[in-house]
Structures are given as C-alpha cells and as structure tokens.
Design a protein around this motif. Structure first.
Motif, mmCIF file in Angstrom:
data_model
loop_
_atom_site.group_PDB
_atom_site.id
_atom_site.type_symbol
_atom_site.label_atom_id
_atom_site.label_comp_id
_atom_site.label_asym_id
_atom_site.label_seq_id
_atom_site.Cartn_x
_atom_site.Cartn_y
_atom_site.Cartn_z
ATOM 1 N N ARG A 13 -0.163 -9.782 -13.669
ATOM 2 C CA ARG A 13 -0.619 -8.433 -13.339
ATOM 3 C C ARG A 13 -1.524 -7.888 -14.439
ATOM 4 O O ARG A 13 -2.519 -7.212 -14.171
ATOM 5 N N ARG A 22 -5.549 -1.973 -6.283
ATOM 6 C CA ARG A 22 -4.100 -2.072 -6.121
ATOM 7 C C ARG A 22 -3.358 -1.422 -7.280
ATOM 8 O O ARG A 22 -2.259 -0.878 -7.100
ATOM 9 N N GLU A 26 -0.790 1.521 -6.868
ATOM 10 C CA GLU A 26 0.563 1.422 -7.423
ATOM 11 C C GLU A 26 0.935 2.704 -8.147
ATOM 12 O O GLU A 26 2.051 3.234 -7.974
ATOM 13 N N THR A 36 7.353 -0.146 -5.034
ATOM 14 C CA THR A 36 6.298 -1.162 -5.053
ATOM 15 C C THR A 36 6.852 -2.471 -5.585
ATOM 16 O O THR A 36 7.891 -2.500 -6.266
ATOM 17 N N TRP A 38 5.420 -6.552 -6.955
ATOM 18 C CA TRP A 38 4.447 -7.622 -7.160
ATOM 19 C C TRP A 38 5.165 -8.960 -7.030
ATOM 20 O O TRP A 38 6.326 -9.094 -7.397
ATOM 21 N N TRP A 40 4.312 -13.530 -6.844
ATOM 22 C CA TRP A 40 3.346 -14.593 -7.078
ATOM 23 C C TRP A 40 3.462 -15.636 -5.967
ATOM 24 O O TRP A 40 4.527 -16.189 -5.726
ATOM 25 N N LEU A 45 -1.702 -13.331 -6.844
ATOM 26 C CA LEU A 45 -0.728 -12.287 -7.113
ATOM 27 C C LEU A 45 -0.727 -11.340 -5.924
ATOM 28 O O LEU A 45 -1.776 -10.815 -5.532
ATOM 29 N N ARG A 46 0.439 -11.141 -5.317
ATOM 30 C CA ARG A 46 0.545 -10.312 -4.119
ATOM 31 C C ARG A 46 1.190 -8.974 -4.464
ATOM 32 O O ARG A 46 2.069 -8.896 -5.327
ATOM 33 N N PHE A 47 0.766 -7.922 -3.719
ATOM 34 C CA PHE A 47 1.281 -6.580 -3.934
ATOM 35 C C PHE A 47 1.745 -6.008 -2.595
ATOM 36 O O PHE A 47 1.099 -6.203 -1.570
#
Length: 465
Positions: A13, A22, A26, A36, A38, A40, A45-47
């Motif tokens: 991040r 993002r 956040e 929220t 995060w 991997w 990297l996904r949010f």
C-alpha cells in the motif's frame, strides 16, 4: 502459496502513487465510518469497502476508476436496503431503488418530462400507433434524461414519488449498474446532469430514520405503486435484487459434473404433456416457486398410473388371502372399498406422491443423489433454511427414506400453494416469493427435478419415428 501478511500488504500500500484515488477514498470512508480492507491478489493490491446494509455490510471491490466516481459525489451518508439494489440517503431522507421494467417506461406513461430540455411531455402516438412519425422535439431518445412525477395524495401530501433516470449519486452506488452496465456505458457521453442510464424510483417525505424502517417503507410503497401501474397501464415494474442476492441464489444450486462422451440419437420418447411441464420448469429458472411447482406437476401427472398399481396390489393381496370368502359380505365390502377408492388415483395426494416416487426410484438412488453433492448434504442435514417442512435424516437412509423424501416434497408444495392468511388450513406460513426461504430453495428444486427426471424416464417408451 502462503497468505500475505498484514505487514506485506501495508508495504505494498505504501508503494502506491500518493495520488491513487483509492487512498483518497479510503480516507473519506474512514471519515464516514465505513469499514475498508486491502488485500493482495498476485500481482495486484485490491481495495474494498464494506458499506452499511442494516445489521450487515455489503462489500464492494473498488478500482481506481470507481474510486474516482465515488469521490465525485463526495460519498454521501447512505445505507443499502435489504436484498434490493436500493439505498437510503440518510442526510436527505430519500430512498432510491433500481427498477426493472418490461418495456421502456417513457413509452408507457403520460406526463413524462425531459430533464435539461424545454419539451415537457410526450404526445400520444398517431392513429396508426406509429411513434416514429412524431417529431424529434417530442420524443425521448437514448441520450435524454427523463422523470415522471406522481401526483401526491390528499392524505399524504408530503410524500413525493417519481420514476425516471437514476440520480447521479445512485448511478454510482447501484451494484447492478456498476457490474452489468459499466463496460457497455463507459464510452457514452453522460446524460444531462450526469443522470444514470437506467430507471429508478425515488421516494421522499417518509421520515425513516433506521434501515428496517426505510426497507419496510420501500417495499410497502413500491408494492402499491407497481400494482397500480399494472392496473392502469398494463406494465409490471419490479425492484431489482442486489447483485449479492443474485449470486447467493446461484450458490444454492449445486454444480453439475462434466459429462463425458458425445451426444447420441435418442431411443426413447416421453409423455408429451409431462415433458411440457418439465420444460416449463427448466424455463422458470430464477423463479424458484414456479420452478418447484412445475417439477412437482410432472410427478402429479403420473399419480393415477402409480396409485392404480398400489390398488391392484392391494386387491391381489386381498384375493390371495386364504381367509377371503366370496360368500362373506364383509370380505366383499373390503374389495369394493379398495376398488372404489381408486378413481383417478388411490389415496390422498401425499400417499399418491409416495407411490409415484417409490415406483420410479429406489431409496439408494435418492440417497446417492443427495450425498454425492456437498451443497445438497449441507442443505438437507445442516441448519434448516426452510421451516415447517419434514427434515431428511441422511444417516438413516434405509428406514423408509422414500416416505421421508415424499413428505418433504409435499410439505414444500403445501407451503407454496396454500396462499391463505393465517397460514391456510394447516396453520403453516406460506412460502413467499422474494423471501429468504424462496432464495434457499435451490437444493430442494434440484431434488424434485431429479425425481421428475426419474418419473419421466420410467414413463418412457420406444421412440417411434
């Protein structure tokens, strides 16, 4: 593959571009009180954000592009409503929901007006019903935003209802629009005022303060609105389910195993009327109560055939009994009662169902069908999602398992068709469309479909062409 550690995810991040939208989203979500997360997923990297949905959360994966969209509306305080693609904007006390229609609404209702244009109302079609002959100034095209305001009632002048192009905020928050229309719509220019390219209903003036209140008001108002639109204009709108509800319904349907080998020419032909009922059930996928009843009617079609077999067996047993005396009126009355009880089918409906299922499939076959699929085992042996119906004991499959299956199939049928207040004649609540129970019917539908297939096969004859 090892699970990424929180430190690893935090490190990734920190490597993001400081201007990644993002990160800004956040920060805004934390200010709004939204959870929220995060994660991997190699190599990205996904949010995602857990937006409120009553006592639960509705998680949404957020890309950089969708984060920009959320930021563009300053992410107003809102909550999703139940299992619908609907939101309650808490700061303005407005409820808005995605509406599915069977025809373009702007071609059905008088009083529709464009948004961002001077033309206020569509004219009626000419005598030939040809809308294409109308001038461009009076038509609503694909790139026009529109709205239809309902006339307020005398007893609730403060309640305002409208149907039209979705608001800019809801066009971004709508799950269905984001997941189904995003790719198709992304290259089109925005509608006037940034409104959405789908239909929504807006309701205000109701004073809802909590999720459950807003959800109940949404259902109560739209039930009345849609029914009266059907009465007056012959159209049947409905609220769109959330994407998470659509996926949860699909998860109740067990996956089929891949079939080896190429198709071969058929050798059998099947009873035409029963097969049409089966095809009707196949075509009703996604409408669980209708699908279930269609497969049940396949079984019902064969009731006379299988119940008469039981009648013949009973008659034969009586006549073969060494104690039977043709000169004894009592013995003859027993014979008459057995024969006269046959009619179109011997016994009650539940008894005829038991005879039909027992005549086309063995206990071992039904038990193997269920235990071969983990989703079915979990449904029938785990916590029961369908109340007030007999439970199947998979650990005791040899103690008249066919009767247990027949009782469950019949119990669900009764809960569907006994649509009377106070639970019908048995005092059991009816199984309602769009309910959590209806959504959980998938495994029971698979079971009754399996039985319908077996009875069709048992009733087949050689193909004659």
């Amino acid at each position: 593959m090892t699970e990424p550690t929180p430190d690893f995810i935090q490190e990734k991040r920190s490597e993001l571009d400081p201007h990644d939208p993002r990160l800004a989203l956040e920060k805004l979500c934390i200010e709004r009180g939204y959870e929220t997360q995060w994660s991997w997923l190699q190599p990205d990297l996904r949010f995602r954000v857990g937006f409120p949905n009553g006592r639960s959360k509705r998680w949404q994966g957020i890309s950089a592009r969708s984060a920009e969209a959320y930021l563009s509306i300053d992410l107003p305080p809102f909550t999703y409503l139940g299992e619908f693609d609907a939101v309650h904007f808490r700061d303005r006390n407005i409820i808005e929901a995605y509406v599915l229609t069977d025809a373009p609404p702007h071609r059905l209702f008088p009083g529709i007006r464009r948004i961002g244009h001077t033309q206020l109302e569509l004219v009626e079609p000419d005598e030939d019903g040809d809308i294409e002959r109308q001038t461009a100034e009076v038509r609503i095209g694909i790139n026009d935003a529109w709205v239809l305001d309902f006339s307020p009632s005398a007893d609730r002048p403060d309640m305002k209802i409208s149907i039209g192009s979705a608001s800019r905020e809801f066009a971004i928050l709508s799950e269905r629009h984001r997941r189904r229309g995003y790719l198709r719509d992304r290259d089109r220019e925005a509608l006037p005022n940034g409104l959405g390219r789908f239909t929504s209903i807006q309701i205000s003036g109701l004073g809802a303060s909590r999720h459950d209140e807003a959800l109940e008001m949404l259902k109560r108002v739209t039930d009345s609105v849609f029914f009266e639109l059907d009465l007056r204009y012959g159209t049947a709108p409905e609220l769109a389910p959330s994407e998470s509800k659509s996926r949860s319904y699909l998860r109740t349907r067990p996956e089929r195993e891949a079939v080896q080998g190429s198709p071969r020419n058929p050798q059998n032909q099947y009873p035409e009327k029963a097969l049409s009922l089966y095809r009707y059930g196949r075509g009703a996928s996604g409408i669980p109560l209708l699908e279930y009843l269609a497969y049940y009617q396949v079984l019902e079609y064969f009731f006379p055939s299988y119940s008469h077999r039981d009648t013949l067996t009973k008659l034969r047993n009586e006549l073969l009994d060494p104690r039977f005396r043709p000169d004894d009126d009592t013995n003859l009355v027993r014979i008459v009662n057995i024969a006269s009880g046959a009619g179109k089918g011997y016994g009650s409906e539940s008894e005829q169902l038991r005879s039909t299922i027992g005549g086309c499939v063995t206990q071992e076959q039904v038990h193997s069908f269920i235990t071969a699929n983990d989703a079915l085992v979990e449904h029938f042996s785990g916590k029961q999602k369908i109340k007030s119906v007999p439970v199947l004991n998979l650990d005791d499959a040899h103690n008249d398992f066919i009767t247990a299956v027949a009782n469950r199939v019949y119990g669900i049928r009764c809960r569907i068709v006994h649509a009377k207040e106070e639970g019908g004649r048995t005092g059991v609540d009816l199984l309602l469309p769009f309910s959590k129970e209806a959504e959980a019917l998938g495994p029971d539908i698979e079971l009754v479909k399996f039985l319908a297939q077996k009875v069709l096969i048992a009733g087949a004859s050689r193909l004659r062409v």
